[in-house]
Design an enzyme around this catalytic site. Sequence first.
Site, PDB file in Angstrom:
ATOM      1  N   HIS A  12      12.956 -15.812 -12.777  1.00 23.79           N
ATOM      2  CA  HIS A  12      13.640 -14.754 -12.112  1.00 23.79           C
ATOM      3  C   HIS A  12      13.284 -13.172 -11.896  1.00 23.79           C
ATOM      4  CE1 HIS A  12      17.591 -16.956 -11.182  1.00 23.79           C
ATOM      5  NE2 HIS A  12      16.993 -17.558 -11.383  1.00 23.79           N
ATOM      6  N   HIS A  59       8.312 -26.416   1.483  1.00 21.80           N
ATOM      7  CA  HIS A  59       7.548 -27.670   0.442  1.00 21.80           C
ATOM      8  C   HIS A  59       6.002 -27.211   0.019  1.00 21.80           C
ATOM      9  CE1 HIS A  59       9.683 -29.983   3.604  1.00 21.80           C
ATOM     10  NE2 HIS A  59      10.083 -28.980   3.882  1.00 21.80           N
ATOM     11  N   GLU A 110       0.628  -1.317  -0.040  1.00 23.25           N
ATOM     12  CA  GLU A 110      -0.134   0.022  -0.517  1.00 23.25           C
ATOM     13  C   GLU A 110       0.173   1.299  -0.226  1.00 23.25           C
ATOM     14  OE1 GLU A 110      -4.248  -0.361   2.010  1.00 23.25           O
ATOM     15  OE2 GLU A 110      -2.833   1.128   3.355  1.00 23.25           O
ATOM     16  N   LYS A 165     -14.315   0.969  -3.191  1.00 23.05           N
ATOM     17  CA  LYS A 165     -15.192   1.553  -1.836  1.00 23.05           C
ATOM     18  C   LYS A 165     -16.529   2.047  -2.318  1.00 23.05           C
ATOM     19  CE  LYS A 165     -11.438   2.282   1.333  1.00 23.05           C
ATOM     20  NZ  LYS A 165     -10.539   3.247   2.689  1.00 23.05           N
TER      21      LYS A 165
END
Length: 430
Positions: free
Chosen positions: A303, A292, A271, A403
């Site tokens: 990369h 894992h 942010e 929003k």
Amino acid sequence: MRVDIGNALDEVATPGIPEDALDRLDSRVADAHERIAEGRAAHEHGYESLNLPETVDTGAIREAVEPFQGSESIINVGIGGSALGSATLSSALESDVDAYYLDNVDPEWIERLLEEIDLSSTAVNVVSRSGTTAETLSNFLVVQQAMEDEGVDWAERTWVTTGESGNLRDLADKHDLPSLKVPDGVPGRFSVLSTVGLASAALQGHDIDAIVEGARDAERSLSGSLYDSPAYAYGAIAHALDIRGAGVNAMMPYSESLETFAEWYAQLWAESLGKDGLGQTPVRALGATDQHSQLQLYRAGPHDKMVTFVQVADRDDVAIPETDLEGLSYLGGSSLGELIDAEFEATEASLAAADVPNVRIEIDRVDEYNLGNLLYNMKAATVMAGELYGIDTYVQPAVEWGKKAARGLLGGGDFEEADAVAEKNVFEIE
Ligand SMILES: O=P(O)(O)OC[C@H]1O[C@](O)(CO)[C@@H](O)[C@@H]1O
């Protein structure tokens, strides 16, 4: 906090930073440090967040939560920067007082949680800097109702932390609720070391003075050079790797109790720096678990990323019992601490062997002092990176569109953003 940038240099990694580029980077850090010091001295918005170790009043915070002492749990209602810092402290430190974070509005999850909590012995901490966030205010209304349904006087058990104005301030005034003020000039994601992050921690019995002391020592380590300021070194190196192609930054603490720290960091980094087409994408990972799940990609994928490890030098340990099971005897007699440390060093080396840039952040222990130190350093690292990107680190205008659209969809006003929702390009396959 210590930072090791050895595996970010181009003799090890691709992308990597040439050692002779460090001095050039250091002179940019010196200029940026001057700008930061100016902003702090003038109490400018955003820069003020680095003054918190001086400005926060821990005594006033303890006093404010005193009436709630004895609560068996705390329901923290807030989202983003109004939840993640406090949640980081709560999930990292042990306490007899349970803390719950209502930082989402999934109805089934909220219902299950409120059924689980004994509402008659819980305190409620409602946090919103703007005082207008729909998720936070809706959850607060739901908690009020749930407490009323249980015959519990919610106003007796609630304090709020908010600004001078806003719906939450109006609600607090209407019901005469005890309140704390969010610090001026400090964006939510930078506010953990204030009333926003420390009040719940104080009620959980954590030593908030030690947290602030850790932050103060981190502040003292800020200098005009990356060679003696771990925070600035981290911010500058992550930026330098991003502009060389490492557009993704996997934050991978080797400590279960720092998992929420990675979530807090993800908001802070995303942010603050995601602006004007710039910014490095934070990814939350956890060591040894994600060896894992994610490591295959980190080592053998594109990369386009760096990995940030957080290693804990000293921790309590658990012995691994001796065993004569074929192939397992090498583990018997050692400990889980030795195992996770070996896993960490092996994973760090495995990335270097695959030319993947990585940085090691090391803290002594997971305790109040070291958490305060780590959190402050990562805030300062973000402030430094923001200076180097040349963006406004302290605003987040891009979140407003959604929003407005949601508010419009719920009848909360006319917003063109809400109309755009209806124009979705549908191409469904089922
Ligand atoms: O504290 P508030 O105003 O409720 O905002 C919560 C979070 O929402 C945001 O404004 C993003 O929508 C964050 O910056 C902030 O931390």
